[in-house]
Design an enzyme around this catalytic site. Structure first.
Site, PDB file in Angstrom:
ATOM      1  N   ASN A   4       1.007  -1.280  -0.059  1.00  0.00           N
ATOM      2  CA  ASN A   4      -0.066   0.184  -0.158  1.00  0.00           C
ATOM      3  C   ASN A   4       0.808   1.069   0.126  1.00  0.00           C
ATOM      4  OD1 ASN A   4      -1.605   1.964   0.561  1.00  0.00           O
ATOM      5  ND2 ASN A   4      -2.109   1.516   2.720  1.00  0.00           N
ATOM      6  N   LYS A   6       0.112   4.157  -0.253  1.00  0.00           N
ATOM      7  CA  LYS A   6      -0.477   5.483   0.434  1.00  0.00           C
ATOM      8  C   LYS A   6      -0.449   6.623  -0.629  1.00  0.00           C
ATOM      9  CE  LYS A   6       0.771   3.692   4.941  1.00  0.00           C
ATOM     10  NZ  LYS A   6       0.192   3.598   6.134  1.00  0.00           N
ATOM     11  N   HIS A  87      -9.556   0.923   4.647  1.00  0.00           N
ATOM     12  CA  HIS A  87      -8.079   1.104   5.337  1.00  0.00           C
ATOM     13  C   HIS A  87      -8.320   2.116   6.389  1.00  0.00           C
ATOM     14  CE1 HIS A  87      -3.866   2.717   6.161  1.00  0.00           C
ATOM     15  NE2 HIS A  87      -3.510   1.282   5.814  1.00  0.00           N
ATOM     16  N   GLU A  89      -6.700   4.287   7.682  1.00  0.00           N
ATOM     17  CA  GLU A  89      -6.681   5.892   7.247  1.00  0.00           C
ATOM     18  C   GLU A  89      -7.840   6.743   6.614  1.00  0.00           C
ATOM     19  OE1 GLU A  89      -2.689   5.397   5.309  1.00  0.00           O
ATOM     20  OE2 GLU A  89      -1.816   4.979   7.330  1.00  0.00           O
ATOM     21  N   GLU A 159      -5.331  -5.182  10.472  1.00  0.00           N
ATOM     22  CA  GLU A 159      -4.339  -4.147  10.513  1.00  0.00           C
ATOM     23  C   GLU A 159      -4.589  -3.223  11.863  1.00  0.00           C
ATOM     24  OE1 GLU A 159      -2.339  -2.899   6.481  1.00  0.00           O
ATOM     25  OE2 GLU A 159      -3.982  -1.644   7.131  1.00  0.00           O
ATOM     26  N   GLY A 165       2.395   2.350  10.226  1.00  0.00           N
ATOM     27  CA  GLY A 165       3.198   3.436  10.312  1.00  0.00           C
ATOM     28  C   GLY A 165       3.946   3.908  11.665  1.00  0.00           C
ATOM     29  N   SER A 205       3.436  -2.168  10.222  1.00  0.00           N
ATOM     30  CA  SER A 205       4.898  -2.067  10.406  1.00  0.00           C
ATOM     31  C   SER A 205       5.703  -3.347  10.184  1.00  0.00           C
ATOM     32  CB  SER A 205       5.168  -1.664  11.951  1.00  0.00           C
ATOM     33  OG  SER A 205       4.938  -0.204  11.994  1.00  0.00           O
TER      34      SER A 205
HETATM   35  C1  PEP Z   1      -0.705   0.122   5.742  1.00  0.00           C
HETATM   36  O1  PEP Z   1      -0.698   1.096   5.243  1.00  0.00           O
HETATM   37  O2  PEP Z   1      -1.674  -0.594   5.358  1.00  0.00           O
HETATM   38  C2  PEP Z   1       0.216  -0.292   6.463  1.00  0.00           C
HETATM   39  C3  PEP Z   1       0.385  -1.659   7.100  1.00  0.00           C
HETATM   40  O3  PEP Z   1       1.561   0.609   6.736  1.00  0.00           O
HETATM   41  P1  PEP Z   1       2.991   0.084   7.529  1.00  0.00           P
HETATM   42  O4  PEP Z   1       3.434  -1.034   7.023  1.00  0.00           O
HETATM   43  O5  PEP Z   1       3.543   1.442   6.933  1.00  0.00           O
HETATM   44  O6  PEP Z   1       2.737   0.213   9.028  1.00  0.00           O
END
Ligand code: PEP
Length: 242
Positions: A4, A6, A87, A89, A159, A165, A205
Site C-alpha cells: 500500500n 498511500k 483502510h 486511514e 491491521e 506506520g 509495520s
Molecule cells: C498500511 O498502510 O496498510 C500499513 C500497514 O502501513 P505500514 O506497513 O507502514 O505500517
C-alpha cells in the site's frame, strides 16, 4: 503480499520502482497499490511480470456527479485487478464506515475486482480489552452481509491501527490470535470451509526483519505492507518471506 503506497510516488517513480523490483518467483499474489494517478503507468510497467496492480479506494457507484471519486469500472478499465477497501486511514480521516466498506466491496466485486478489506482496532480499544468486540462488529457490519459467493472472492487484512506506520508491530502471537478470532467469526457465519479458505493478511509495520516471524504463524496468510513496500529491495525481501 500487497504493498500500500498511500500518497507516495509520482508515476515516473512508480515505473522506476517496477523496473527495479525483482521479487522471487513464488506462489503468492504480489500486488502493488499506488495512488490513482499512477495506476495506468503501473499497469503498463508491470505488463508481462507477475506483479498485479491495485487501487487504494473505490466509490460504490459506477458514475455520476461525485467530484473526486473513482468507480470500480474505471479501475477495471485502467487494468487494476485489486482494491484496498476500508483502510484505517480512510476510516480515520475520510469518514469511512462499515456501511461504506460494504457498499464499496459489493461494487468492486460486481466489476470482478478483488477487494482487500481492512479491519483492525485502535490503541485505546486494545487497551480497553475490546479488540474482539471491534473486530466482530467490523466483520458483522462490513463483511458478513456479503453472500457466500461474494465472500469467497475477498481477502481480509487485519491491521491493528496502533501498528500502522508507527514501527510497533503486533507480535506474531498477537496477530495470529486476532486472525484466529476473525476466522472463528467467518466460520460461524460462512462455515468452516470458507473460514479455512479465506486469506487473512497482517498489516502494521511489517519489515524485512520481522516478516518471517509473522509468516511463520499458520493463521497469517500474507501481509499488507505500507512504508516498507516503497523500496524495491525491502518489498522484495518481504515477498521472499512468503
Ligand atoms: C498500511 O498502510 O496498510 C500499513 C500497514 O502501513 P505500514 O506497513 O507502514 O505500517
Amino acid at each position: 503480499m500487497a504493498g500500500n503506497w498511500k500518497m507516495y510516488k509520482t508515476s515516473g517513480q512508480t515505473v522506476e520502482f517496477i523496473r527495479t523490483f525483482a521479487p522471487p518467483a513464488c506462489e503468492a499474489d504480489v500486488v502493488i497499490c499506488p495512488p490513482f494517478t499512477n495506476l495506468a503507468a503501473a499497469v503498463q510497467a508491470a505488463a508481462g511480470t507477475a506483479i498485479e496492480i491495485g487501487a487504494q479506494d473505490v466509490f460504490w457507484l459506477k458514475e455520476g456527479a461525485y467530484t473526486g471519486e473513482v468507480s470500480a469500472p474505471m479501475l477495471l478499465a485502467v487494468g487494476c485487478r485489486w482494491v484496498i477497501i476500508g483502510h484505517s486511514e480512510r476510516r480515520q480521516y475520510f469518514g469511512e464506515t462499515d456501511e461504506t466498506v460494504l457498499k464499496k466491496t459489493v461494487a468492486a466485486l460486481e466489476e470482478g475486482l478483488k477487494p482487500i478489506v481492512c479491519v483492525g482496532e485502535r490503541l485505546e480499544e486494545r487497551e480497553a480489552g475490546s479488540t474482539e468486540t471491534v473486530l466482530a462488529k467490523q466483520f458483522l457490519q462490513g463483511i458478513s452481509p456479503l453472500t457466500p459467493e461474494q465472500f469467497a472472492r475477498i481477502v481480509i487484512a487485519y491491521e491493528p491501527v496502533w501498528a500502522i506506520g508507527t514501527g510497533k508491530t503486533a507480535t506474531p502471537e498477537m496477530a495470529a490470535a486476532a486472525h484466529a478470532f476473525l476466522r472463528g467469526q467467518i466460520g460461524a457465519h460462512y462455515g468452516d470451509a470458507a473460514a479455512a479458505a479465506c486469506r487473512i493478511l497482517y498489516g502494521g509495520s511489517v519489515k524485512p526483519d520481522n516478516v518471517k516471524g509473522l509468516m511463520a504463524q499458520e493463521e497469517i496468510d500474507g501481509a499488507l505492507v505500507g512504508g516498507a513496500s516503497l523500496d524495491p529491495a525491502s518489498f522484495a525481501a518481504i515477498v521472499a518471506a512468503c
